[in-house]
Motif scaffolding. Structure first.
Motif, PDB file in Angstrom:
ATOM      1  N   GLY A   1      55.363   0.409  73.833  1.00 48.74           N
ATOM      2  CA  GLY A   1      55.216  -0.644  72.808  1.00 48.74           C
ATOM      3  C   GLY A   1      56.500  -0.878  72.029  1.00 48.74           C
ATOM      4  N   ASP A   2      56.444  -1.937  71.214  1.00 49.43           N
ATOM      5  CA  ASP A   2      57.619  -2.329  70.443  1.00 49.43           C
ATOM      6  C   ASP A   2      57.109  -2.768  69.067  1.00 49.43           C
ATOM      7  N   HIS A   3      57.528  -2.055  68.012  1.00 50.22           N
ATOM      8  CA  HIS A   3      56.931  -2.394  66.714  1.00 50.22           C
ATOM      9  C   HIS A   3      57.440  -3.709  66.129  1.00 50.22           C
ATOM     10  N   GLU A   4      58.410  -4.289  66.805  1.00 47.44           N
ATOM     11  CA  GLU A   4      58.821  -5.654  66.397  1.00 47.44           C
ATOM     12  C   GLU A   4      57.782  -6.681  66.868  1.00 47.44           C
ATOM     13  N   LYS A   5      56.962  -6.261  67.813  1.00 54.14           N
ATOM     14  CA  LYS A   5      55.963  -7.197  68.351  1.00 54.14           C
ATOM     15  C   LYS A   5      54.604  -6.975  67.701  1.00 54.14           C
ATOM     16  N   LYS A   6      53.753  -7.967  67.873  1.00 57.59           N
ATOM     17  CA  LYS A   6      52.412  -7.867  67.263  1.00 57.59           C
ATOM     18  C   LYS A   6      51.368  -7.647  68.351  1.00 57.59           C
ATOM     19  N   THR A   7      50.296  -6.987  67.935  1.00 55.86           N
ATOM     20  CA  THR A   7      49.148  -6.858  68.833  1.00 55.86           C
ATOM     21  C   THR A   7      47.929  -7.357  68.072  1.00 55.86           C
ATOM     22  N   LYS A   8      46.975  -7.909  68.807  1.00 56.04           N
ATOM     23  CA  LYS A   8      45.825  -8.526  68.134  1.00 56.04           C
ATOM     24  C   LYS A   8      44.538  -7.956  68.679  1.00 56.04           C
ATOM     25  N   PHE A   9      43.554  -7.893  67.859  1.00 56.04           N
ATOM     26  CA  PHE A   9      42.211  -7.626  68.370  1.00 56.04           C
ATOM     27  C   PHE A   9      41.206  -8.330  67.473  1.00 56.04           C
ATOM     28  N   THR A  10      40.001  -8.515  68.021  1.00 51.34           N
ATOM     29  CA  THR A  10      38.967  -9.182  67.236  1.00 51.34           C
ATOM     30  C   THR A  10      38.013  -8.140  66.706  1.00 51.34           C
ATOM     31  N   ASP A  11      37.919  -8.101  65.402  1.00 49.20           N
ATOM     32  CA  ASP A  11      36.974  -7.198  64.771  1.00 49.20           C
ATOM     33  C   ASP A  11      35.693  -8.002  64.509  1.00 49.20           C
ATOM     34  N   LEU A  12      34.553  -7.411  64.862  1.00 49.69           N
ATOM     35  CA  LEU A  12      33.306  -8.184  64.742  1.00 49.69           C
ATOM     36  C   LEU A  12      33.006  -8.580  63.308  1.00 49.69           C
ATOM     37  N   ILE A  13      33.495  -7.797  62.360  1.00 51.40           N
ATOM     38  CA  ILE A  13      33.206  -8.098  60.958  1.00 51.40           C
ATOM     39  C   ILE A  13      34.332  -8.926  60.334  1.00 51.40           C
ATOM     40  N   ARG A  14      35.559  -8.599  60.716  1.00 51.26           N
ATOM     41  CA  ARG A  14      36.720  -9.173  60.030  1.00 51.26           C
ATOM     42  C   ARG A  14      37.403 -10.297  60.776  1.00 51.26           C
ATOM     43  N   GLY A  15      36.948 -10.558  62.000  1.00 42.17           N
ATOM     44  CA  GLY A  15      37.619 -11.596  62.784  1.00 42.17           C
ATOM     45  C   GLY A  15      38.904 -11.053  63.385  1.00 42.17           C
ATOM     46  N   GLU A  16      39.857 -11.964  63.653  1.00 39.70           N
ATOM     47  CA  GLU A  16      41.069 -11.525  64.341  1.00 39.70           C
ATOM     48  C   GLU A  16      41.965 -10.719  63.401  1.00 39.70           C
TER      49      GLU A  16
ATOM     50  N   ARG B   1      33.075   2.032  62.995  1.00 40.43           N
ATOM     51  CA  ARG B   1      33.689   3.157  62.280  1.00 40.43           C
ATOM     52  C   ARG B   1      34.285   2.645  60.977  1.00 40.43           C
ATOM     53  N   GLY B   2      34.717   3.575  60.145  1.00 37.66           N
ATOM     54  CA  GLY B   2      35.218   3.211  58.825  1.00 37.66           C
ATOM     55  C   GLY B   2      36.508   2.399  58.897  1.00 37.66           C
ATOM     56  N   GLU B   3      36.714   1.572  57.879  1.00 37.07           N
ATOM     57  CA  GLU B   3      37.881   0.692  57.875  1.00 37.07           C
ATOM     58  C   GLU B   3      39.200   1.453  57.814  1.00 37.07           C
ATOM     59  N   GLU B   4      39.131   2.749  57.454  1.00 37.63           N
ATOM     60  CA  GLU B   4      40.374   3.528  57.396  1.00 37.63           C
ATOM     61  C   GLU B   4      41.014   3.662  58.777  1.00 37.63           C
ATOM     62  N   TRP B   5      40.257   3.306  59.827  1.00 37.11           N
ATOM     63  CA  TRP B   5      40.813   3.410  61.182  1.00 37.11           C
ATOM     64  C   TRP B   5      41.521   2.134  61.631  1.00 37.11           C
ATOM     65  N   ILE B   6      41.469   1.090  60.842  1.00 37.40           N
ATOM     66  CA  ILE B   6      42.108  -0.170  61.275  1.00 37.40           C
ATOM     67  C   ILE B   6      43.592   0.038  61.609  1.00 37.40           C
ATOM     68  N   PRO B   7      44.365   0.701  60.723  1.00 41.93           N
ATOM     69  CA  PRO B   7      45.797   0.838  61.035  1.00 41.93           C
ATOM     70  C   PRO B   7      46.081   1.615  62.318  1.00 41.93           C
TER      71      PRO B   7
ATOM     72  N   ALA C   1      34.046  -2.762  65.180  1.00 39.88           N
ATOM     73  CA  ALA C   1      33.523  -3.269  63.904  1.00 39.88           C
ATOM     74  C   ALA C   1      33.921  -2.223  62.871  1.00 39.88           C
ATOM     75  N   HIS C   2      34.906  -2.548  62.066  1.00 36.90           N
ATOM     76  CA  HIS C   2      35.359  -1.602  61.038  1.00 36.90           C
ATOM     77  C   HIS C   2      34.561  -1.845  59.759  1.00 36.90           C
ATOM     78  N   LEU C   3      33.773  -0.849  59.406  1.00 32.35           N
ATOM     79  CA  LEU C   3      32.837  -1.020  58.294  1.00 32.35           C
ATOM     80  C   LEU C   3      33.535  -0.832  56.956  1.00 32.35           C
ATOM     81  N   PRO C   4      33.099  -1.606  55.960  1.00 34.07           N
ATOM     82  CA  PRO C   4      33.717  -1.468  54.636  1.00 34.07           C
ATOM     83  C   PRO C   4      33.372  -0.119  54.011  1.00 34.07           C
ATOM     84  N   SER C   5      34.252   0.348  53.152  1.00 34.94           N
ATOM     85  CA  SER C   5      33.972   1.599  52.436  1.00 34.94           C
ATOM     86  C   SER C   5      33.029   1.308  51.277  1.00 34.94           C
ATOM     87  N   ILE C   6      32.362   2.340  50.850  1.00 40.24           N
ATOM     88  CA  ILE C   6      31.542   2.199  49.646  1.00 40.24           C
ATOM     89  C   ILE C   6      32.422   2.586  48.468  1.00 40.24           C
ATOM     90  N   MET C   7      32.422   1.743  47.459  1.00 34.10           N
ATOM     91  CA  MET C   7      33.398   1.877  46.381  1.00 34.10           C
ATOM     92  C   MET C   7      32.711   2.301  45.084  1.00 34.10           C
TER      93      MET C   7
END
Ligand code: GLU
Length: 550
Positions: free
Chosen positions: A198-213, A252-258, A278-284
């Motif tokens: 990979g190359d961190h100058e480039k972007k990668t995309k995925f679709t999250d069922l809750i958050r969209g792209e 799984r929890g949204e902390e895994w998005i990164p 589907a990255h689920l929101p945390s309870i705040m």
């Protein structure tokens, strides 16, 4: 010659299976169109977190409502953090909430054909995949010591470079075959790293069922995939397990998005189709005006056991969590006069991406509704079970006279709009303790809370009059008697008369009833007084009226 084949053999001589064998061992599932395979994958590192219950509930509901499969996977690769017995606790607590996996790890033995479901039992599966990655030149042994890695980190800090094992910082990425063999044979400890292209100058995309792209930097780090203890890291285990368990959606929890770019990089290298995410929101929680994640250390309500110890019905917590999961759920409960989570059509796509604030009032509202609607026998059994575990004094009273407690719990229960006094079982005893003579006596001896409007003589006269009240009659007959006593002691029988000329009276009719209530209950609030008097019985009521005169 790249010698990848020899290197793979040297590192993993015991591994004879191939990825193709695994593909056969774990065939694609034969499920109807749209059926989802989800999983809840906790680490056995302690108590069930409220956020984890949320994740487990969403995962199981999504699978079950789609006619799919919900798995439980035990992620026990971090052996240092593992707490003995917490696997069983997690499973028992989830079962208490009615969340039981269709497939997965159970302490008494796995259930399902896609196991083992405990990661520490899957070492040979991970190594099979790694052996193949090494053959393909997509993984390699890294011999860095923790001190070597520290030194690399320091240089990166000085140069203000991103941390991580990548590019020029990937020290052992380009060792020769001979150098590797020499170190392995010398017994130098190693881990296996993934060789990222990979190359961190480039972007990668995925679709999250809750958050969209979601668009993120591509991964270019050679992450560790196998640790020196022979177990995989989370990143690698997730990809391998969810591929071979044929998971369709990772909840799984949204902390895994990164970290998702790492996972996509691994999927790509293996030529596998990534799962959906589907990255689920945390309870705040609101803390000094700031929203922060519910914290295991700071917030008792972060642990599910908090709600169980307080005696919330498990259903209430689930219903509350569903109201966070789908904001339309609360309206649905009102429109359908139901809290049946199976009847509500949950939608993962309609989940909010923002972390919801934990709202105790809302939980209490649902819990009150749910306890009020419980059939008497069910409520009694649950209260008894709770008292047995948490309130020995109350439990002893229940055992001494269960029917008395049932009568108390039944007050107002059969009404069209049942009373909603209790949000949790621990609310009950303090509210009903006055039904027990010794508890009442304590209050009476400490001094009854008269409102100060009448003299002692007046009170004594009225209490004396109350002594002739009828028992075993209907409420209307009883109330006519109260009116008579009221009228005879200068209370206004009609509210209108009282309002027009309050000075002319000792009080309203409800003031008169309040005197009786304070005398018999020991406080100015109680459930339906007529029912209370009937449950206490004539002898006890007369005793209290006499006692209250003092
Ligand atoms: N073991 C991970 C955790 O407890 C699981 C994350 C996932 O569901 O993939 O956070």
């Amino acid at each position: 010659m790249d010698h990848n084949e020899e290197l793979a053999e040297l590192l993993f001589p015991e591994i004879k299976e191939t990825i193709a064998d695994l593909e056969q061992r774990f065939p694609l599932r034969n499920l109807p169109e749209g059926a989802q395979v989800t999983r809840f994958a906790p680490s056995p590192t302690g108590f069930l977190h409220t956020g984890s219950l949320f994740t487990a509930m969403v995962s199981s509901t999504y699978a079950k409502q789609s006619g799919g499969v919900y798995c439980f996977r035990l992620e026990d690769t971090d052996t240092k953090r593992t707490i003995e017995g917490s696997d069983r606790d997690l499973i028992d607590q989830l079962a208490y909430f009615g969340i039981v996996a269709d497939e997965g790890y159970f302490p008494e033995g796995d259930r399902g054909a896609y196991g083992p479901y405990r990661q520490s039992d899957r070492a040979s599966i991970y190594k099979t995949v790694i052996k193949e990655l090494i053959r393909q030149g997509r993984a390699y042994p890294d011999f860095c010591t923790p001190e070597d890695l520290d030194a690399i980190r320091k240089i990166q800090e000085e140069r203000k470079d991103l941390p991580g094992y990548y590019g020029v910082y990937a020290r052992d990425r380009n060792l020769s075959y001979e150098e590797r063999v020499e170190r392995i044979q010398k017994g130098t400890p190693w881990v296996i790293r993934f060789k990222s292209f990979g190359d961190h100058e480039k972007k990668t995309k995925f679709t999250d069922l809750i958050r969209g792209e979601i668009e993120l930097q591509e991964n270019d780090t050679d992450v560790v995939i196998l640790k020196s203890d022979g177990l995989p890291t989370y990143h690698f285990a997730h990809v391998v397990d969810d591929h071979f368990m044929r998971t369709t959606c990772v909840t799984r929890g949204e902390e895994w998005i990164p970290s998702t770019p790492i996972h996509l990089d691994l999927f790509r290298a293996l030529g596998w189709k990534p799962t959906k995410y589907a990255h689920l929101p945390s309870i705040m929680k609101l803390d000094n005006g700031n929203k922060r994640k519910l914290s295991k250390r700071k917030d008792p309500e972060a642990a599910v056991s908090y709600f169980l110890d307080a005696g919330y019905p498990p259903e209430a917590l689930k219903v509350y969590l569903m109201s966070i999961a789908n904001s339309s759920f609360e309206e649905w409960t009102i429109a359908n006069k139901s809290f049946d989570l199976n009847a509500f059509k949950f939608s993962i796509k309609k989940m909010s991406a923002d972390g919801a604030l934990f709202d105790m009032d809302k939980l209490n509202y649902f819990a009150r509704e749910i306890i009020a609607k419980m059939p008497l026998e069910e409520e009694f059994a649950l209260v008894r079970e709770y008292a047995q575990a948490h309130e020995p004094a109350f439990f002893a009273r229940i055992e001494e006279n269960p029917n008395y407690v049932k009568k108390i719990l039944n007050i107002g229960k059969q009404d069209k709009n049942p009373r909603k006094d209790y949000a949790k079982y621990s609310d009950i005893y303090p509210l009903i303790s006055f039904f027990y003579a010794d508890e009442y006596d304590k209050v009476a001896e400490a001094g009854l809370p008269w409102n100060g409007k009448l003299s002692h003589e007046e009170i004594v006269a009225i209490l004396e009059a109350f002594k002739s009240m009828p028992f075993g009659t209907d409420e209307n007959t009883w109330f006519s008697f109260i009116k008579e006593v009221g009228a005879a002691h200068r209370f206004a029988i009609s509210n209108k008369d009282y309002k027009a000329n309050p000075e002319a009276y000792a009080g309203s009719l409800s003031d008169c009833a309040e005197l009786l209530r304070i005398a018999v209950v020991g406080r100015a609030q109680s459930p339906n007084l007529h029912e209370v008097l009937e449950i206490l019985g004539q002898a006890e009521v007369l005793r209290r009226l006499e006692k209250a005169k003092r």
